[in-house]
Design a protein around this motif. Structure first.
Motif, PDB file in Angstrom:
ATOM      1  N   ALA A  34      11.068   9.959   7.887  1.00 58.49           N
ATOM      2  CA  ALA A  34      11.765   9.730   9.057  1.00 58.49           C
ATOM      3  C   ALA A  34      11.501   8.529   9.488  1.00 58.49           C
ATOM      4  O   ALA A  34      10.327   8.009   9.810  1.00 58.49           O
ATOM      5  CB  ALA A  34      11.830  10.626  10.348  1.00 58.49           C
ATOM      6  N   GLY A  35      12.401   7.430   9.785  1.00 55.58           N
ATOM      7  CA  GLY A  35      12.190   6.084  10.013  1.00 55.58           C
ATOM      8  C   GLY A  35      12.020   5.235   9.316  1.00 55.58           C
ATOM      9  O   GLY A  35      11.855   4.079   9.348  1.00 55.58           O
ATOM     10  N   TRP A  36      11.783   5.376   7.872  1.00 55.89           N
ATOM     11  CA  TRP A  36      11.505   4.560   6.694  1.00 55.89           C
ATOM     12  C   TRP A  36      12.772   4.148   6.068  1.00 55.89           C
ATOM     13  O   TRP A  36      13.702   4.934   6.190  1.00 55.89           O
ATOM     14  CB  TRP A  36      10.644   5.215   5.811  1.00 55.89           C
ATOM     15  CG  TRP A  36       9.160   4.998   5.778  1.00 55.89           C
ATOM     16  CD1 TRP A  36       8.556   4.472   4.623  1.00 55.89           C
ATOM     17  CD2 TRP A  36       8.121   5.415   6.628  1.00 55.89           C
ATOM     18  NE1 TRP A  36       7.161   4.513   5.199  1.00 55.89           N
ATOM     19  CE2 TRP A  36       7.007   5.219   6.433  1.00 55.89           C
ATOM     20  CE3 TRP A  36       8.423   6.113   7.743  1.00 55.89           C
ATOM     21  CZ2 TRP A  36       5.637   5.247   7.101  1.00 55.89           C
ATOM     22  CZ3 TRP A  36       7.328   6.460   8.619  1.00 55.89           C
ATOM     23  CH2 TRP A  36       5.993   5.918   8.255  1.00 55.89           C
ATOM     24  N   LYS A  37      12.834   2.875   5.895  1.00 54.89           N
ATOM     25  CA  LYS A  37      14.012   2.251   5.180  1.00 54.89           C
ATOM     26  C   LYS A  37      13.840   2.086   3.839  1.00 54.89           C
ATOM     27  O   LYS A  37      12.719   1.370   3.440  1.00 54.89           O
ATOM     28  CB  LYS A  37      14.513   0.847   5.986  1.00 54.89           C
ATOM     29  CG  LYS A  37      15.155   1.279   7.340  1.00 54.89           C
ATOM     30  CD  LYS A  37      15.435  -0.090   7.865  1.00 54.89           C
ATOM     31  CE  LYS A  37      15.998  -0.046   9.337  1.00 54.89           C
ATOM     32  NZ  LYS A  37      15.451   0.663  10.190  1.00 54.89           N
ATOM     33  N   ALA A  97      10.387  -6.051   1.226  1.00 55.67           N
ATOM     34  CA  ALA A  97      10.935  -6.183   2.622  1.00 55.67           C
ATOM     35  C   ALA A  97      11.035  -4.820   2.961  1.00 55.67           C
ATOM     36  O   ALA A  97      11.318  -4.733   4.475  1.00 55.67           O
ATOM     37  CB  ALA A  97      11.850  -7.059   2.668  1.00 55.67           C
ATOM     38  N   ALA A  98      11.388  -3.806   2.261  1.00 51.54           N
ATOM     39  CA  ALA A  98      11.762  -2.441   2.815  1.00 51.54           C
ATOM     40  C   ALA A  98      10.481  -1.590   3.125  1.00 51.54           C
ATOM     41  O   ALA A  98       9.236  -1.929   2.670  1.00 51.54           O
ATOM     42  CB  ALA A  98      12.370  -1.737   1.544  1.00 51.54           C
ATOM     43  N   ASP A  99      10.613  -0.288   3.423  1.00 52.82           N
ATOM     44  CA  ASP A  99       9.544   0.608   3.799  1.00 52.82           C
ATOM     45  C   ASP A  99       9.082   1.631   2.570  1.00 52.82           C
ATOM     46  O   ASP A  99       8.212   2.114   2.410  1.00 52.82           O
ATOM     47  CB  ASP A  99       9.782   1.397   4.827  1.00 52.82           C
ATOM     48  CG  ASP A  99      10.104   0.637   6.078  1.00 52.82           C
ATOM     49  OD1 ASP A  99       9.138  -0.309   6.299  1.00 52.82           O
ATOM     50  OD2 ASP A  99      10.975   0.982   6.935  1.00 52.82           O
ATOM     51  N   GLY A 100       9.947   1.303   1.296  1.00 56.74           N
ATOM     52  CA  GLY A 100       9.951   2.202   0.273  1.00 56.74           C
ATOM     53  C   GLY A 100      10.975   2.048  -0.661  1.00 56.74           C
ATOM     54  O   GLY A 100      11.809   1.100  -0.390  1.00 56.74           O
ATOM     55  N   VAL A 101      10.837   2.611  -1.687  1.00 58.26           N
ATOM     56  CA  VAL A 101      11.813   2.663  -2.857  1.00 58.26           C
ATOM     57  C   VAL A 101      12.583   4.093  -3.140  1.00 58.26           C
ATOM     58  O   VAL A 101      11.752   5.037  -3.161  1.00 58.26           O
ATOM     59  CB  VAL A 101      11.160   2.181  -3.926  1.00 58.26           C
ATOM     60  CG1 VAL A 101      12.245   2.107  -5.308  1.00 58.26           C
ATOM     61  CG2 VAL A 101      10.409   0.896  -4.000  1.00 58.26           C
ATOM     62  N   PHE A 158       5.796   3.209   1.524  1.00 58.06           N
ATOM     63  CA  PHE A 158       4.675   2.287   1.701  1.00 58.06           C
ATOM     64  C   PHE A 158       4.281   2.605   2.988  1.00 58.06           C
ATOM     65  O   PHE A 158       4.860   3.128   4.106  1.00 58.06           O
ATOM     66  CB  PHE A 158       5.170   0.888   1.464  1.00 58.06           C
ATOM     67  CG  PHE A 158       5.865   0.526   0.209  1.00 58.06           C
ATOM     68  CD1 PHE A 158       5.123   1.034  -0.954  1.00 58.06           C
ATOM     69  CD2 PHE A 158       6.888   0.042   0.037  1.00 58.06           C
ATOM     70  CE1 PHE A 158       5.745   0.689  -2.135  1.00 58.06           C
ATOM     71  CE2 PHE A 158       7.540  -0.276  -1.099  1.00 58.06           C
ATOM     72  CZ  PHE A 158       6.854  -0.032  -2.464  1.00 58.06           C
ATOM     73  N   VAL A 159       3.069   2.124   3.271  1.00 58.15           N
ATOM     74  CA  VAL A 159       2.359   2.152   4.693  1.00 58.15           C
ATOM     75  C   VAL A 159       3.172   1.285   5.456  1.00 58.15           C
ATOM     76  O   VAL A 159       3.476   0.203   4.893  1.00 58.15           O
ATOM     77  CB  VAL A 159       1.010   2.034   4.525  1.00 58.15           C
ATOM     78  CG1 VAL A 159       0.262   1.722   5.731  1.00 58.15           C
ATOM     79  CG2 VAL A 159       0.084   2.793   3.557  1.00 58.15           C
ATOM     80  N   SER A 209       0.939  -1.176   0.036  1.00 66.84           N
ATOM     81  CA  SER A 209      -0.165   0.028  -0.054  1.00 66.84           C
ATOM     82  C   SER A 209       0.917   1.263  -0.084  1.00 66.84           C
ATOM     83  O   SER A 209       1.657   1.485   0.874  1.00 66.84           O
ATOM     84  CB  SER A 209      -0.921   0.029   1.300  1.00 66.84           C
ATOM     85  OG  SER A 209      -1.607  -0.766   1.207  1.00 66.84           O
ATOM     86  N   ASP A 210       0.501   2.280  -0.939  1.00 65.19           N
ATOM     87  CA  ASP A 210       1.365   3.227  -0.995  1.00 65.19           C
ATOM     88  C   ASP A 210       0.913   4.333   0.214  1.00 65.19           C
ATOM     89  O   ASP A 210      -0.055   4.706   0.452  1.00 65.19           O
ATOM     90  CB  ASP A 210       0.977   4.068  -2.307  1.00 65.19           C
ATOM     91  CG  ASP A 210       1.367   3.410  -3.487  1.00 65.19           C
ATOM     92  OD1 ASP A 210       2.233   2.221  -3.307  1.00 65.19           O
ATOM     93  OD2 ASP A 210       0.737   3.716  -4.595  1.00 65.19           O
ATOM     94  N   LYS A 211       1.974   4.872   0.606  1.00 69.22           N
ATOM     95  CA  LYS A 211       1.662   5.988   1.486  1.00 69.22           C
ATOM     96  C   LYS A 211       1.893   7.470   0.940  1.00 69.22           C
ATOM     97  O   LYS A 211       0.941   8.247   1.088  1.00 69.22           O
ATOM     98  CB  LYS A 211       2.850   6.097   2.582  1.00 69.22           C
ATOM     99  CG  LYS A 211       2.706   6.909   3.971  1.00 69.22           C
ATOM    100  CD  LYS A 211       1.629   6.719   4.527  1.00 69.22           C
ATOM    101  CE  LYS A 211       1.414   7.603   5.869  1.00 69.22           C
ATOM    102  NZ  LYS A 211       0.293   7.229   6.720  1.00 69.22           N
ATOM    103  N   SER A 212       3.063   7.495   0.131  1.00 67.47           N
ATOM    104  CA  SER A 212       3.383   8.947  -0.319  1.00 67.47           C
ATOM    105  C   SER A 212       4.346   9.048  -1.432  1.00 67.47           C
ATOM    106  O   SER A 212       5.424   7.891  -1.268  1.00 67.47           O
ATOM    107  CB  SER A 212       3.423  10.070   0.584  1.00 67.47           C
ATOM    108  OG  SER A 212       4.682   9.730   1.200  1.00 67.47           O
ATOM    109  N   VAL A 213       4.781   9.679  -2.208  1.00 68.90           N
ATOM    110  CA  VAL A 213       6.055   9.777  -3.103  1.00 68.90           C
ATOM    111  C   VAL A 213       6.224  11.465  -2.819  1.00 68.90           C
ATOM    112  O   VAL A 213       5.479  12.286  -2.997  1.00 68.90           O
ATOM    113  CB  VAL A 213       5.623   9.759  -4.543  1.00 68.90           C
ATOM    114  CG1 VAL A 213       6.913  10.291  -5.395  1.00 68.90           C
ATOM    115  CG2 VAL A 213       5.377   8.529  -4.881  1.00 68.90           C
ATOM    116  N   THR A 214       7.592  11.436  -2.225  1.00 74.27           N
ATOM    117  CA  THR A 214       8.085  13.005  -1.594  1.00 74.27           C
ATOM    118  C   THR A 214       9.317  13.048  -2.206  1.00 74.27           C
ATOM    119  O   THR A 214      10.127  12.100  -2.565  1.00 74.27           O
ATOM    120  CB  THR A 214       8.154  12.853  -0.175  1.00 74.27           C
ATOM    121  OG1 THR A 214       8.787  11.856   0.362  1.00 74.27           O
ATOM    122  CG2 THR A 214       6.372  12.882   0.372  1.00 74.27           C
TER     123      THR A 214
END
Length: 131
Positions: free
Chosen positions: A35-38, A48-52, A92-93, A25-30
């Motif tokens: 902070a705290g996302w890997k 397995a990551a929190d985003g790309v 990602f969420v 699930s997408d959270k945002s594109v910034t």
């Protein structure tokens, strides 16, 4: 295998297509990391990551920059060069103990130049300042 999902660069509006799994699930594109996302690079296993972490215009395994450009009103520089080569972050969420985690902004610190007053001025007596 995944399916293609499109996003746009918040700097210039260039559109990218990423192959990814539908359960993410997408959270945002910034234009900055949360902070705290890997973040993983697009050629890594970002499931397995929190985003790309992406670089605007840089193709890779599962990443294709199209010739399209978004006309969204939140693009920083809609008239600038596209693709612009800037970093952007697809987040990602995240869940911790079954609860969605909201990003907290990175703390910012300000350095004040010079040596200001050593302390507040005090009244010199009952009548006020400067008597």
């Amino acid at each position: 295998m995944g399916f293609p999902v499109r996003y746009y660069c918040p700097h210039c509006g260039a559109v990218v297509e990423i192959q990814r799994e539908g359960y993410l699930s997408d959270k945002s594109v910034t234009p900055y990391p949360l902070a705290g996302w890997k973040y993983a690079d697009p050629d890594e296993d970002f499931d397995a990551a929190d985003g790309v972490r992406l670089v605007c215009g840089q193709d890779g395994d599962g990443v294709r920059w199209t010739d399209d450009r978004s006309s969204a009103d939140d693009v920083e520089n809609p008239g600038g060069e596209s693709p612009c080569g800037s970093e952007l972050f697809l987040s990602f969420v995240r869940y911790v103990d079954g609860e969605e985690v909201e990003p907290e902004p990175e703390p910012t610190y300000t350095t004040i130049a010079g040596r200001g007053p050593s302390g507040p001025r005090e009244p010199s007596g009952p009548g006020g300042f400067g008597e």
